[in-house]
Design an enzyme around this catalytic site. Sequence first.
Site, mmCIF file in Angstrom:
data_model
loop_
_atom_site.group_PDB
_atom_site.id
_atom_site.type_symbol
_atom_site.label_atom_id
_atom_site.label_comp_id
_atom_site.label_asym_id
_atom_site.label_seq_id
_atom_site.Cartn_x
_atom_site.Cartn_y
_atom_site.Cartn_z
ATOM 1 C CE LYS A 263 -0.326 0.003 5.037
ATOM 2 N NZ LYS A 263 -1.070 -0.502 6.197
ATOM 3 C CE1 TYR B 282 10.695 33.184 -1.255
ATOM 4 C CE2 TYR B 282 10.894 30.827 -0.849
ATOM 5 C CZ TYR B 282 10.531 31.868 -1.676
ATOM 6 O OH TYR B 282 10.002 31.609 -2.900
ATOM 7 C CG MET C 157 6.795 23.779 -4.247
ATOM 8 S SD MET C 157 5.748 24.593 -5.461
ATOM 9 C CE MET C 157 4.752 25.641 -4.421
ATOM 10 N NE ARG D 247 -7.702 0.252 10.643
ATOM 11 C CZ ARG D 247 -6.456 0.126 10.190
ATOM 12 N NH1 ARG D 247 -5.623 1.166 10.226
ATOM 13 N NH2 ARG D 247 -6.012 -1.028 9.718
HETATM 14 C C1 LIG Z 1 -0.339 -1.576 6.801
HETATM 15 C C2 LIG Z 1 -0.936 -2.835 7.270
HETATM 16 C C3 LIG Z 1 -0.118 -3.946 7.527
HETATM 17 C C4 LIG Z 1 1.402 -3.898 7.442
HETATM 18 O O1 LIG Z 1 1.946 -3.166 8.500
HETATM 19 P P1 LIG Z 1 3.548 -3.051 8.706
HETATM 20 O O2 LIG Z 1 3.689 -2.462 10.063
HETATM 21 O O3 LIG Z 1 4.043 -2.112 7.665
HETATM 22 O O4 LIG Z 1 4.101 -4.408 8.568
HETATM 23 C C5 LIG Z 1 -0.746 -5.129 7.883
HETATM 24 N N1 LIG Z 1 -2.097 -5.200 7.991
HETATM 25 C C6 LIG Z 1 -2.905 -4.146 7.764
HETATM 26 C C7 LIG Z 1 -4.375 -4.290 7.891
HETATM 27 C C8 LIG Z 1 -2.345 -2.928 7.394
HETATM 28 O O5 LIG Z 1 -3.142 -1.884 7.178
#
Ligand SMILES: *Cc1c(COP(=O)(O)O)cnc(C)c1O
Length: 382
Positions: A38, A276, A324, A137
């Site tokens: 992700k 700046y 920037m 969550r």
């Molecule tokens: C991001 C995530 C992981 C991985 O987490 P890490 O700490 O990067 O290993 C695993 N499970 C879920 C649901 C996540 O959102």
Amino acid sequence: MIINHSSIIELNREALANNLKFIRSLIKEKTQLSSVIKGNAYGHGIKQMVPELERLGVNHFSVFSSFEAKIAYQYTEKNSTIMIMGDITVEDKKWVVRNEIEFFVYNIKTFQSLLAEAKKLNKKLNIHVELETGMNRHGFDEEELNHLFKLLHENKNHFNLKGICTHFAGAESSTNYKRIQEQHQRFSKSVERFSKEGFKAEKLHTSCSAGIMAYPEFNYDMVRIGIITYGLWPSKEIQLMYNVQKKTELDLQSVLSWRSSIIDIKNVKAGEFVGYGTSFLAETDMKIASVPVGYGYGFSRSLSNTGRVLVKGKRLSVVGTVNMNMFLIEVTNVNVEVGDTVTIIGKDGKQTINVSYFGNLSEQLNYELLTRLDKSIPRVVI
Ligand SMILES: *Cc1c(COP(=O)(O)O)cnc(C)c1O
């Protein structure tokens, strides 16, 4: 090579192979590894990371959203599996169902709409039921499970129960120990209810990077591993714990380096302000160089007057505010020229600036800093 950008991100293949070995040394052989990609593979680039991970034997990938899944789909081999842990957009529902993408089911309404899609397309959904066990969550709590079971019984022929899972609320810190134990108890209890109802999941999974180090007893059939794949620790505490326990001889190696180059050098007289405003005053005559990277690319503005970079193996200070597209460094006593390499993250000679050092200075988590690296910066595997 034409890079068409003012900086470049290098991905180290050997470091990645080392980290995969590290991960595998912490889990049983029969435990499947799902690589979490992700956030554009934690800033490393989905496009670059997927083929590299596949070369190392990974064939299961976790993403957050359907739009990330579509990117991953372009670069995965036929026999790899993609699992969406979060959002499926309305427009992507058909695509997800048609391509048999696996996904977390965490509420009735979304599940119903995907079931309707599956019936229309004459497909089976590949679901992982996410249980709410205490993070508050996402997922089904004990009460909602009754409703889910009813739906599952009614639609028996329209899904494969690929998994039952949950996520721990902070496995990277021992202050959450009690909460995680409770989460695990709730998880086990609910999994039992699935068997009583006659549903058996192919896989149970709960653990992330910190999980496999702090709670190996909860690894089950699959683990979802993000941050340590890229060679970074989930927290200082886990790093310390690991270094005390030393369960393997291996150590993590950072995969990512970020480099740019000097585009201009100027002499500034004592008493002049640099950049700046008035945040940096040259107290002596000095030489200042400019680097074409700024907060627009993920070099945080909080590094103004505090950041460090490496040039010719020397640690140099950021002076003035980060702009920037640019920041300035002091190069008074260094023999540098326009075009010299500037290492923002990574190794140069004997010196290293690692992600966590950079992150501490800019008060960002490893996770946060990496995902802020601009997607347009070219990523190259070396
Ligand atoms: C991001 C995530 C992981 C991985 O987490 P890490 O700490 O990067 O290993 C695993 N499970 C879920 C649901 C996540 O959102």
